[in-house]
Design a protein around this motif. Structure first.
Motif, PDB file in Angstrom:
ATOM      1  N   HIS A 143       6.448  10.308   6.602  1.00 49.80           N
ATOM      2  CA  HIS A 143       6.478   9.807   7.888  1.00 49.80           C
ATOM      3  C   HIS A 143       5.584   8.559   8.552  1.00 49.80           C
ATOM      4  O   HIS A 143       6.361   7.858   9.498  1.00 49.80           O
ATOM      5  CB  HIS A 143       5.930  10.980   9.399  1.00 49.80           C
ATOM      6  CG  HIS A 143       6.545  12.457   9.123  1.00 49.80           C
ATOM      7  ND1 HIS A 143       8.266  12.241   9.901  1.00 49.80           N
ATOM      8  CD2 HIS A 143       6.316  13.491   7.923  1.00 49.80           C
ATOM      9  CE1 HIS A 143       8.478  13.762   9.035  1.00 49.80           C
ATOM     10  NE2 HIS A 143       7.230  14.405   8.121  1.00 49.80           N
ATOM     11  N   ALA A 144       4.067   8.766   8.131  1.00 47.28           N
ATOM     12  CA  ALA A 144       3.966   6.867   8.508  1.00 47.28           C
ATOM     13  C   ALA A 144       4.827   5.809   7.951  1.00 47.28           C
ATOM     14  O   ALA A 144       4.515   5.028   8.660  1.00 47.28           O
ATOM     15  CB  ALA A 144       2.520   6.641   8.016  1.00 47.28           C
ATOM     16  N   TYR A 145       5.390   5.802   6.866  1.00 44.74           N
ATOM     17  CA  TYR A 145       6.285   5.028   6.036  1.00 44.74           C
ATOM     18  C   TYR A 145       7.519   5.004   6.796  1.00 44.74           C
ATOM     19  O   TYR A 145       7.939   4.064   7.570  1.00 44.74           O
ATOM     20  CB  TYR A 145       6.415   5.255   4.859  1.00 44.74           C
ATOM     21  CG  TYR A 145       6.942   4.520   3.526  1.00 44.74           C
ATOM     22  CD1 TYR A 145       6.216   3.275   3.905  1.00 44.74           C
ATOM     23  CD2 TYR A 145       8.072   4.818   3.405  1.00 44.74           C
ATOM     24  CE1 TYR A 145       7.230   2.310   2.962  1.00 44.74           C
ATOM     25  CE2 TYR A 145       8.767   3.827   2.652  1.00 44.74           C
ATOM     26  CZ  TYR A 145       8.516   2.300   2.571  1.00 44.74           C
ATOM     27  OH  TYR A 145       8.885   1.097   1.864  1.00 44.74           O
ATOM     28  N   LEU A 146       7.693   5.911   7.415  1.00 43.96           N
ATOM     29  CA  LEU A 146       9.242   5.917   8.214  1.00 43.96           C
ATOM     30  C   LEU A 146       9.466   4.720   9.239  1.00 43.96           C
ATOM     31  O   LEU A 146       9.868   4.074   9.444  1.00 43.96           O
ATOM     32  CB  LEU A 146      10.079   7.063   7.688  1.00 43.96           C
ATOM     33  CG  LEU A 146      11.080   7.591   7.031  1.00 43.96           C
ATOM     34  CD1 LEU A 146      11.130   8.534   7.393  1.00 43.96           C
ATOM     35  CD2 LEU A 146      11.737   7.210   7.082  1.00 43.96           C
ATOM     36  N   THR A 147       8.389   5.524   9.932  1.00 47.67           N
ATOM     37  CA  THR A 147       7.909   4.996  11.270  1.00 47.67           C
ATOM     38  C   THR A 147       7.654   3.020  10.852  1.00 47.67           C
ATOM     39  O   THR A 147       8.197   1.796  11.746  1.00 47.67           O
ATOM     40  CB  THR A 147       6.925   5.439  12.255  1.00 47.67           C
ATOM     41  OG1 THR A 147       7.040   6.650  12.281  1.00 47.67           O
ATOM     42  CG2 THR A 147       6.055   4.305  12.915  1.00 47.67           C
ATOM     43  N   ALA A 148       6.831   2.539   9.722  1.00 41.82           N
ATOM     44  CA  ALA A 148       6.553   1.333   9.618  1.00 41.82           C
ATOM     45  C   ALA A 148       7.608   0.269   9.365  1.00 41.82           C
ATOM     46  O   ALA A 148       7.916  -0.561   9.564  1.00 41.82           O
ATOM     47  CB  ALA A 148       4.940   1.105   9.095  1.00 41.82           C
ATOM     48  N   MET A 149       8.510   0.996   8.135  1.00 44.86           N
ATOM     49  CA  MET A 149       9.408   0.491   7.952  1.00 44.86           C
ATOM     50  C   MET A 149      10.398   0.604   9.453  1.00 44.86           C
ATOM     51  O   MET A 149      11.247  -0.622   9.310  1.00 44.86           O
ATOM     52  CB  MET A 149      10.066   0.850   7.098  1.00 44.86           C
ATOM     53  CG  MET A 149       9.047   0.757   6.012  1.00 44.86           C
ATOM     54  SD  MET A 149       9.076  -0.925   5.295  1.00 44.86           S
ATOM     55  CE  MET A 149      10.487  -1.381   4.252  1.00 44.86           C
ATOM     56  N   THR A 203       0.712  -1.615  -0.308  1.00 40.48           N
ATOM     57  CA  THR A 203      -0.383  -0.199   0.448  1.00 40.48           C
ATOM     58  C   THR A 203       0.551   1.290   0.174  1.00 40.48           C
ATOM     59  O   THR A 203       0.420   2.731  -0.623  1.00 40.48           O
ATOM     60  CB  THR A 203      -0.891   0.415   0.973  1.00 40.48           C
ATOM     61  OG1 THR A 203      -1.934  -0.784   0.824  1.00 40.48           O
ATOM     62  CG2 THR A 203      -2.049   0.828   1.274  1.00 40.48           C
ATOM     63  N   PHE A 204       1.991   1.439   0.569  1.00 39.30           N
ATOM     64  CA  PHE A 204       2.792   2.573   1.451  1.00 39.30           C
ATOM     65  C   PHE A 204       3.353   2.858  -0.668  1.00 39.30           C
ATOM     66  O   PHE A 204       3.885   3.468  -1.393  1.00 39.30           O
ATOM     67  CB  PHE A 204       3.759   2.368   1.935  1.00 39.30           C
ATOM     68  CG  PHE A 204       3.548   2.526   3.252  1.00 39.30           C
ATOM     69  CD1 PHE A 204       2.545   3.975   3.966  1.00 39.30           C
ATOM     70  CD2 PHE A 204       3.677   1.707   4.534  1.00 39.30           C
ATOM     71  CE1 PHE A 204       2.635   4.356   5.120  1.00 39.30           C
ATOM     72  CE2 PHE A 204       3.153   2.099   5.218  1.00 39.30           C
ATOM     73  CZ  PHE A 204       2.425   3.286   6.110  1.00 39.30           C
ATOM     74  N   PHE A 205       4.069   1.629  -0.978  1.00 40.70           N
ATOM     75  CA  PHE A 205       4.521   1.695  -2.580  1.00 40.70           C
ATOM     76  C   PHE A 205       3.543   2.239  -3.100  1.00 40.70           C
ATOM     77  O   PHE A 205       3.881   3.244  -4.061  1.00 40.70           O
ATOM     78  CB  PHE A 205       4.949   0.474  -2.635  1.00 40.70           C
ATOM     79  CG  PHE A 205       6.004   0.416  -4.113  1.00 40.70           C
ATOM     80  CD1 PHE A 205       7.070   0.856  -3.899  1.00 40.70           C
ATOM     81  CD2 PHE A 205       6.209  -0.537  -5.180  1.00 40.70           C
ATOM     82  CE1 PHE A 205       8.068   1.249  -5.175  1.00 40.70           C
ATOM     83  CE2 PHE A 205       6.310  -0.750  -5.766  1.00 40.70           C
ATOM     84  CZ  PHE A 205       8.004  -0.045  -6.388  1.00 40.70           C
ATOM     85  N   ALA A 206       2.522   2.112  -3.655  1.00 44.37           N
ATOM     86  CA  ALA A 206       1.759   2.496  -4.599  1.00 44.37           C
ATOM     87  C   ALA A 206       1.069   3.430  -3.489  1.00 44.37           C
ATOM     88  O   ALA A 206       0.489   4.934  -5.365  1.00 44.37           O
ATOM     89  CB  ALA A 206       0.292   1.545  -4.443  1.00 44.37           C
ATOM     90  N   ASP A 207       0.907   4.302  -2.609  1.00 47.32           N
ATOM     91  CA  ASP A 207       1.016   5.604  -2.531  1.00 47.32           C
ATOM     92  C   ASP A 207       1.911   6.775  -3.031  1.00 47.32           C
ATOM     93  O   ASP A 207       1.838   7.575  -3.149  1.00 47.32           O
ATOM     94  CB  ASP A 207       1.003   5.864  -0.708  1.00 47.32           C
ATOM     95  CG  ASP A 207      -0.259   5.397  -0.643  1.00 47.32           C
ATOM     96  OD1 ASP A 207      -1.236   5.173  -1.213  1.00 47.32           O
ATOM     97  OD2 ASP A 207      -0.718   5.546   0.698  1.00 47.32           O
ATOM     98  N   TYR A 208       2.940   5.565  -2.608  1.00 45.92           N
ATOM     99  CA  TYR A 208       4.842   6.429  -3.176  1.00 45.92           C
ATOM    100  C   TYR A 208       4.552   6.909  -4.423  1.00 45.92           C
ATOM    101  O   TYR A 208       4.154   8.062  -5.615  1.00 45.92           O
ATOM    102  CB  TYR A 208       5.249   5.943  -3.512  1.00 45.92           C
ATOM    103  CG  TYR A 208       7.179   6.461  -4.019  1.00 45.92           C
ATOM    104  CD1 TYR A 208       7.480   7.329  -2.935  1.00 45.92           C
ATOM    105  CD2 TYR A 208       7.066   5.687  -4.585  1.00 45.92           C
ATOM    106  CE1 TYR A 208       8.947   8.110  -3.817  1.00 45.92           C
ATOM    107  CE2 TYR A 208       8.480   6.371  -5.576  1.00 45.92           C
ATOM    108  CZ  TYR A 208       9.087   7.441  -4.850  1.00 45.92           C
ATOM    109  OH  TYR A 208      10.389   8.359  -5.681  1.00 45.92           O
ATOM    110  N   LYS A 209       3.959   5.691  -5.491  1.00 45.00           N
ATOM    111  CA  LYS A 209       3.769   6.179  -6.626  1.00 45.00           C
ATOM    112  C   LYS A 209       2.523   6.960  -7.414  1.00 45.00           C
ATOM    113  O   LYS A 209       3.296   7.415  -8.513  1.00 45.00           O
ATOM    114  CB  LYS A 209       3.706   4.595  -7.948  1.00 45.00           C
ATOM    115  CG  LYS A 209       4.975   3.644  -7.299  1.00 45.00           C
ATOM    116  CD  LYS A 209       4.648   2.114  -8.248  1.00 45.00           C
ATOM    117  CE  LYS A 209       3.745   1.439  -7.277  1.00 45.00           C
ATOM    118  NZ  LYS A 209       3.788   0.374  -8.955  1.00 45.00           N
ATOM    119  N   ALA A 210       2.107   7.495  -6.437  1.00 46.92           N
ATOM    120  CA  ALA A 210       0.482   8.107  -6.500  1.00 46.92           C
ATOM    121  C   ALA A 210       1.146   9.515  -6.991  1.00 46.92           C
ATOM    122  O   ALA A 210       0.558  10.195  -6.885  1.00 46.92           O
ATOM    123  CB  ALA A 210      -0.434   7.221  -6.022  1.00 46.92           C
ATOM    124  N   GLY A 211       1.986   9.750  -5.329  1.00 49.24           N
ATOM    125  CA  GLY A 211       3.203  10.956  -4.882  1.00 49.24           C
ATOM    126  C   GLY A 211       2.043  10.974  -3.566  1.00 49.24           C
ATOM    127  O   GLY A 211       2.129  12.935  -3.890  1.00 49.24           O
TER     128      GLY A 211
END
Length: 228
Positions: A56-62, A43-51
């Motif tokens: 911050h949420a992604y960094l916390t998750a990873m 989901t995060f990867f799709a959000d990145y591609k969609a801009g």
């Protein structure tokens, strides 16, 4: 006068996304719940591609899973990750691109939104010492102490790449005007802010949005490898 050469990493110098692949690797190791983490990672990867990524949420998750393990254990796993995932994906044309700028005496730096834990060894594989990446907080601020599971500082994402690059240049006593030419190679429309900042923007293996933008601007387009 020395020129400046900046490089995005994922899908620019390597034909994969190291952040996403590290997430898959953690699933493989069994250090995160396979089903929920894989779904969240995708989901995060799709959000990145969609801009529309919440960096911050992604960094916390990873980063949260990293806090459970010693730096020695993480280093061992990362060495395995490099051997199994990253090094087989290195493209000679990308290595030669970086080396060409180095041979010309350019100041080279990899500027990526992926965190520094994942990307430092990859930058080293390209022979690049200067790395601007999302910073990982440590327990006592020391470089080899345990991770807290959080990011720190300004994320090197979208406009944050300009902020971090200018701070890095300032640490060297330099500004953009100290370079006759400045290059930035990137595949992503998320990097348009920094691409528009340099004298020589190069859309490298660009996504569809960036390719169209580059064509409209008359920017150079470079395809180092086939899109995945």
């Amino acid at each position: 006068m020395t020129n400046l050469a900046l490089f995005d990493l994922d899908h620019t110098l390597i034909p994969t996304d190291s952040d996403h692949e590290w997430g898959r690797f953690m699933v493989k190791l069994g250090i995160v719940d396979a089903e929920s983490f894989a779904r969240e990672n995708d989901t995060f990867f799709a959000d990145y591609k969609a801009g529309k990524l919440d960096i911050h949420a992604y960094l916390t998750a990873m980063l949260t899973p990293l806090a459970k393990y010693s730096r020695a254990q993480l280093a061992q796993w990362h060495e395995q990750f490099m051997h199994e995932v990253i090094k087989p994906a290195l493209i000679p044309a990308a290595v030669e691109l970086v080396r060409g700028h180095q041979d010309d005496g350019d100041l080279c730096c990899i500027v990526t939104a992926t965190n520094e834990f994942i990307t430092r060894p990859i930058a080293s594989a390209f022979g690049v010492d200067a790395l601007i990446a999302c910073e990982v907080e440590t327990v006592d601020g020391q470089p080899h102490s345990a991770f807290t599971g959080r990011g720190t500082g300004t994320p090197s994402y979208r406009e944050g790449k300009i902020v971090r690059t200018e701070a890095w240049l300032a640490s060297l006593g330099k500004t953009w005007s100290d370079f006759e030419r400045s290059y930035f190679y990137s595949d992503s429309h998320n990097d348009i802010p920094l691409l528009e900042k340099v004298t020589d923007p190069i859309a490298t293996n660009p996504d569809a949005t960036l390719r169209a933008h580059a064509q409209s601007k008359g920017w150079r387009i470079l395809d180092l490898f086939e899109p995945s």
